[in-house]
Design an enzyme around this catalytic site. Structure first.
Site, PDB file in Angstrom:
ATOM      1  CG  HIS A 268      -2.110   0.696   1.144  1.00 22.96           C
ATOM      2  ND1 HIS A 268      -2.502   1.712   0.359  1.00 22.96           N
ATOM      3  CD2 HIS A 268      -2.999   0.995   2.242  1.00 22.96           C
ATOM      4  CE1 HIS A 268      -3.549   2.532   0.537  1.00 22.96           C
ATOM      5  NE2 HIS A 268      -3.800   2.185   1.921  1.00 22.96           N
ATOM      6  CG  HIS A 307      -4.078   1.024  -8.216  1.00 19.76           C
ATOM      7  ND1 HIS A 307      -5.193   0.947  -7.873  1.00 19.76           N
ATOM      8  CD2 HIS A 307      -3.235   1.699  -7.408  1.00 19.76           C
ATOM      9  CE1 HIS A 307      -5.408   1.533  -6.804  1.00 19.76           C
ATOM     10  NE2 HIS A 307      -4.363   2.154  -6.596  1.00 19.76           N
ATOM     11  CG  ASP A 363       3.333   4.459  -3.798  1.00 18.19           C
ATOM     12  OD1 ASP A 363       3.145   5.595  -3.291  1.00 18.19           O
ATOM     13  OD2 ASP A 363       2.719   3.547  -3.434  1.00 18.19           O
TER      14      ASP A 363
HETATM   15  N1  ACO Z   1       5.085  -6.396 -10.828  1.00 20.55           N
HETATM   16  C1  ACO Z   1       5.013  -7.683 -11.718  1.00 20.55           C
HETATM   17  N2  ACO Z   1       3.745  -8.206 -11.677  1.00 20.55           N
HETATM   18  C2  ACO Z   1       2.572  -7.809 -11.104  1.00 20.55           C
HETATM   19  C3  ACO Z   1       2.782  -6.856 -10.438  1.00 20.55           C
HETATM   20  C4  ACO Z   1       4.096  -5.986 -10.445  1.00 20.55           C
HETATM   21  N3  ACO Z   1       4.263  -4.726  -9.510  1.00 20.55           N
HETATM   22  N4  ACO Z   1       1.669  -6.468  -9.937  1.00 20.55           N
HETATM   23  C5  ACO Z   1       0.592  -7.421 -10.353  1.00 20.55           C
HETATM   24  N5  ACO Z   1       1.584  -8.105 -11.040  1.00 20.55           N
HETATM   25  C6  ACO Z   1       0.911  -9.388 -11.392  1.00 20.55           C
HETATM   26  C7  ACO Z   1       0.670 -10.479 -10.535  1.00 20.55           C
HETATM   27  O1  ACO Z   1       1.564 -11.327 -10.372  1.00 20.55           O
HETATM   28  C8  ACO Z   1      -0.480 -11.192 -11.510  1.00 20.55           C
HETATM   29  O2  ACO Z   1       0.135 -12.022 -12.550  1.00 20.55           O
HETATM   30  P1  ACO Z   1      -0.551 -13.474 -12.634  1.00 20.55           P
HETATM   31  O3  ACO Z   1      -1.847 -13.234 -13.323  1.00 20.55           O
HETATM   32  O4  ACO Z   1       0.457 -13.843 -13.585  1.00 20.55           O
HETATM   33  O5  ACO Z   1      -0.398 -14.276 -11.438  1.00 20.55           O
HETATM   34  C9  ACO Z   1      -1.173 -10.221 -12.182  1.00 20.55           C
HETATM   35  O6  ACO Z   1      -0.293  -8.938 -12.497  1.00 20.55           O
HETATM   36  C10 ACO Z   1      -2.276  -9.419 -11.319  1.00 20.55           C
HETATM   37  O7  ACO Z   1      -1.902  -8.921 -10.139  1.00 20.55           O
HETATM   38  P2  ACO Z   1      -2.657  -9.217  -8.678  1.00 20.55           P
HETATM   39  O8  ACO Z   1      -1.781  -9.328  -7.563  1.00 20.55           O
HETATM   40  O9  ACO Z   1      -3.836  -9.961  -8.867  1.00 20.55           O
HETATM   41  O10 ACO Z   1      -3.347  -7.518  -8.693  1.00 20.55           O
HETATM   42  P3  ACO Z   1      -3.759  -7.030  -7.386  1.00 20.55           P
HETATM   43  O11 ACO Z   1      -4.798  -6.063  -7.762  1.00 20.55           O
HETATM   44  O12 ACO Z   1      -4.264  -8.046  -6.382  1.00 20.55           O
HETATM   45  O13 ACO Z   1      -2.558  -6.180  -6.627  1.00 20.55           O
HETATM   46  C11 ACO Z   1      -0.920  -4.315  -6.164  1.00 20.55           C
HETATM   47  C12 ACO Z   1      -2.525  -4.649  -6.685  1.00 20.55           C
HETATM   48  C13 ACO Z   1      -0.860  -5.046  -4.864  1.00 20.55           C
HETATM   49  C14 ACO Z   1      -0.798  -3.013  -6.178  1.00 20.55           C
HETATM   50  C15 ACO Z   1       0.062  -5.091  -7.104  1.00 20.55           C
HETATM   51  O14 ACO Z   1      -0.148  -4.602  -8.355  1.00 20.55           O
HETATM   52  C16 ACO Z   1       1.402  -4.645  -6.410  1.00 20.55           C
HETATM   53  O15 ACO Z   1       1.716  -5.584  -5.468  1.00 20.55           O
HETATM   54  N6  ACO Z   1       2.343  -3.954  -6.886  1.00 20.55           N
HETATM   55  C17 ACO Z   1       3.504  -3.531  -6.446  1.00 20.55           C
HETATM   56  C18 ACO Z   1       3.340  -2.659  -5.209  1.00 20.55           C
HETATM   57  C19 ACO Z   1       2.922  -1.192  -5.265  1.00 20.55           C
HETATM   58  O16 ACO Z   1       3.248  -0.682  -6.099  1.00 20.55           O
HETATM   59  N7  ACO Z   1       1.831  -1.018  -4.303  1.00 20.55           N
HETATM   60  C20 ACO Z   1       1.426   0.546  -4.525  1.00 20.55           C
HETATM   61  C21 ACO Z   1      -0.026   0.529  -4.988  1.00 20.55           C
HETATM   62  S1  ACO Z   1      -0.789   1.785  -4.836  1.00 20.55           S
HETATM   63  C22 ACO Z   1      -1.116   2.337  -3.609  1.00 20.55           C
HETATM   64  O17 ACO Z   1      -1.428   1.635  -2.543  1.00 20.55           O
HETATM   65  C23 ACO Z   1      -0.869   3.898  -3.313  1.00 20.55           C
END
Ligand code: ACO
Length: 440
Positions: A268, A307, A363
């Site tokens: 987050h 996201h 971010d």
């Molecule tokens: N890098 C690489 N792969 C990713 C990323 C990433 N940053 N984010 C998602 N994916 C992939 C997942 O592995 C998944 O792949 P799959 O279908 O092969 O398994 C697919 O994309 C879907 O991702 P989910 O994890 O299902 O997406 P979710 O909506 O649950 O997660 C989240 C969202 C937590 C923000 C995620 O994208 C993440 O962890 N990002 C990195 C952390 C980050 O930048 N957080 C800040 C968010 S903004 C905020 O809170 C202010």
């Protein structure tokens, strides 16, 4: 003639029921009408992480993740970032309209005159370890204010709610600055009522022996814009925490402390700190392709990308990129921006990221700006918590006035051993339905 209704047939019983569709939703509790026997608890929905569950009706923030739209109370985020101050936007979030000049004068006066922390709280902050993470200090100190203002527990009294709202928005920068000064071993600097919200924060952070701290107007405006961009984001993890804890009628200091705890997580608000570490680890443009390969192999995530809601460019990231240029004119160039831009360029051409609709989020660039301004990575989430307090409080106030408000209490499907006795041979059953209806 299409009807706003959903008809479902339960094939277990052949029962068919019709449910009204309101605002694109059906009431989950209506599904309980589907029962397999009179003593069946009724059908529930299973939705880990609330991926498709609407928890409230809200008129604060609107997001269209596919189109990359973010609006507070109907105003586009770039309109607000260009034309308003953070305090005006905080007022908008909390009260629904931008303030009139009169209202703004009073609002600024109220916030400015509640920035001081009680001396006992200042001493309390001295008790943290010399290298305490500022986010832990912030969370604990906000929670501790609940003991300083015990009347805050009267959450049904609108005047009391208003006073605590003002106190929280006013004191967050002071707590944040003290948490930083403590870590640096510097004496705490009292607020300066002549300065704007962002300027005052900057002087509390960085003033040393000079009688007046000269704040760069460009950096103060950049920080104010960053505050606007981070002020609210509808039902995200920390705002949901605020509503869940607030629904138990905990006081606003404890609810904000809980929300800030959720924000501290690396998935987050903690992500911007991780982005900087990632850019440090990559180190040079030449290392980017190998790093992206490791992300694609699933070794780790590309921090600042992806996201839950935005499946398009996060509009906040676009504005932040522009702010970065203005900041670098004052602070000098930050080499990490080159790595970030190249990382974005390569990722957005790569099928792994394109097919999953993974774009830079808020971010991705904010940490680079914060670092250029002189903030250590440990302060980044604290910088997020200051403006988000306005959003948390807006969400909380909306909840408290919601006629449908009830204590948040989801259900579970119990999958453990149904029943056993100490000293007897275990009897294992997997009939979850036997026990899901347990109330409490
Ligand atoms: N890098 C690489 N792969 C990713 C990323 C990433 N940053 N984010 C998602 N994916 C992939 C997942 O592995 C998944 O792949 P799959 O279908 O092969 O398994 C697919 O994309 C879907 O991702 P989910 O994890 O299902 O997406 P979710 O909506 O649950 O997660 C989240 C969202 C937590 C923000 C995620 O994208 C993440 O962890 N990002 C990195 C952390 C980050 O930048 N957080 C800040 C968010 S903004 C905020 O809170 C202010």
């Amino acid at each position: 003639m299409p009807k706003d209704a959903l008809t479902i047939t339960d094939q277990r019983t052949n029962q068919t029921l019709e449910f009204p569709v309101e605002l694109g939703t059906v009431r989950a509790t209506e599904l309980r009408k589907f029962k397999t026997s009179p003593d069946d608890f009724g059908l529930m929905t299973y939705d880990p992480a609330f991926m498709n569950t609407v928890d409230c009706k809200s008129s604060i923030t609107f997001i269209d993740g596919d189109k990359g739209i973010l609006r507070y109370r109907g105003y586009d985020i770039d309109d607000l970032a260009e034309n308003c101050t953070f305090l005006q936007v905080a007022y908008l979030l909390l009260f629904g309209e931008l303030p009139t000049p009169e209202q703004e004068k009073q609002w600024r006066f109220d916030i400015t005159h509640h920035t001081m922390l009680p001396e006992s709280t200042k001493h309390f902050m001295n008790g943290f370890r010399h290298d305490a993470h500022p986010m832990g200090v912030l969370v604990s100190t906000v929670a501790a204010l609940s003991t300083v203002y015990p009347e805050a527990k009267h959450v049904h009294d609108p005047a009391n709610r208003q006073l605590q709202t003002i106190r929280l928005i006013a004191k967050m920068p002071t707590i944040a600055a003290y948490s930083y000064r403590h870590r640096m071993g510097f004496p705490y600097i009292y607020p300066d009522n002549d300065l704007s919200y962002a300027e005052n924060f900057m002087q509390m952070l960085w003033r040393m022996v000079e009688p007046k701290f000269a704040v760069s107007p460009v950096l103060a405006r950049a920080l104010d814009i960053l505050f606007i961009l981070h002020a609210d984001h509808e039902q995200n993890c920390s705002s949901t925490t605020m509503r869940v804890v607030g629904s138990a009628e905990a006081d606003p200091y404890l609810s904000v402390a809980s929300a800030a705890s959720a924000l501290s997580g690396p998935l987050h608000g903690g992500a911007n700190e991780e982005v900087l570490r990632m850019l440090d680890e990559i180190g040079s443009l030449a290392n980017i392709p190998a790093y992206i390969d490791r992300v694609k192999k699933g070794e780790f995530k590309l921090m600042g990308f992806g996201h839950r809601v935005y499946k398009n460019y996060d509009p906040r990231a676009r504005i932040i990129k522009e702010v970065a240029d203005q900041v670098f004119e004052v602070t000098g160039h930050n080499q990490k921006i080159e790595i970030a831009l190249e990382l974005e360029r390569i990722a957005l051409k790569d099928d792994y990221f394109v097919s999953r609709k993974l774009y830079p989020n808020v971010d991705f660039y904010s940490g680079i700006i914060y670092e250029a301004m002189g903030f250590q990575p440990e302060m980044f989430t604290v910088l997020f918590a200051i403006p988000r307090t306005a959003g948390w409080l807006a969400q909380w106030r909306e909840l408290m006035d919601d006629p449908e408000r009830k204590i948040a209490r989801p259900r579970q499907v119990y999958t453990g051993i149904v029943h056993r006795k100490v000293g007897r041979k275990t009897e294992v059953k997997h009939e979850a339905r036997d026990v899901v209806g347990v109330k409490g």
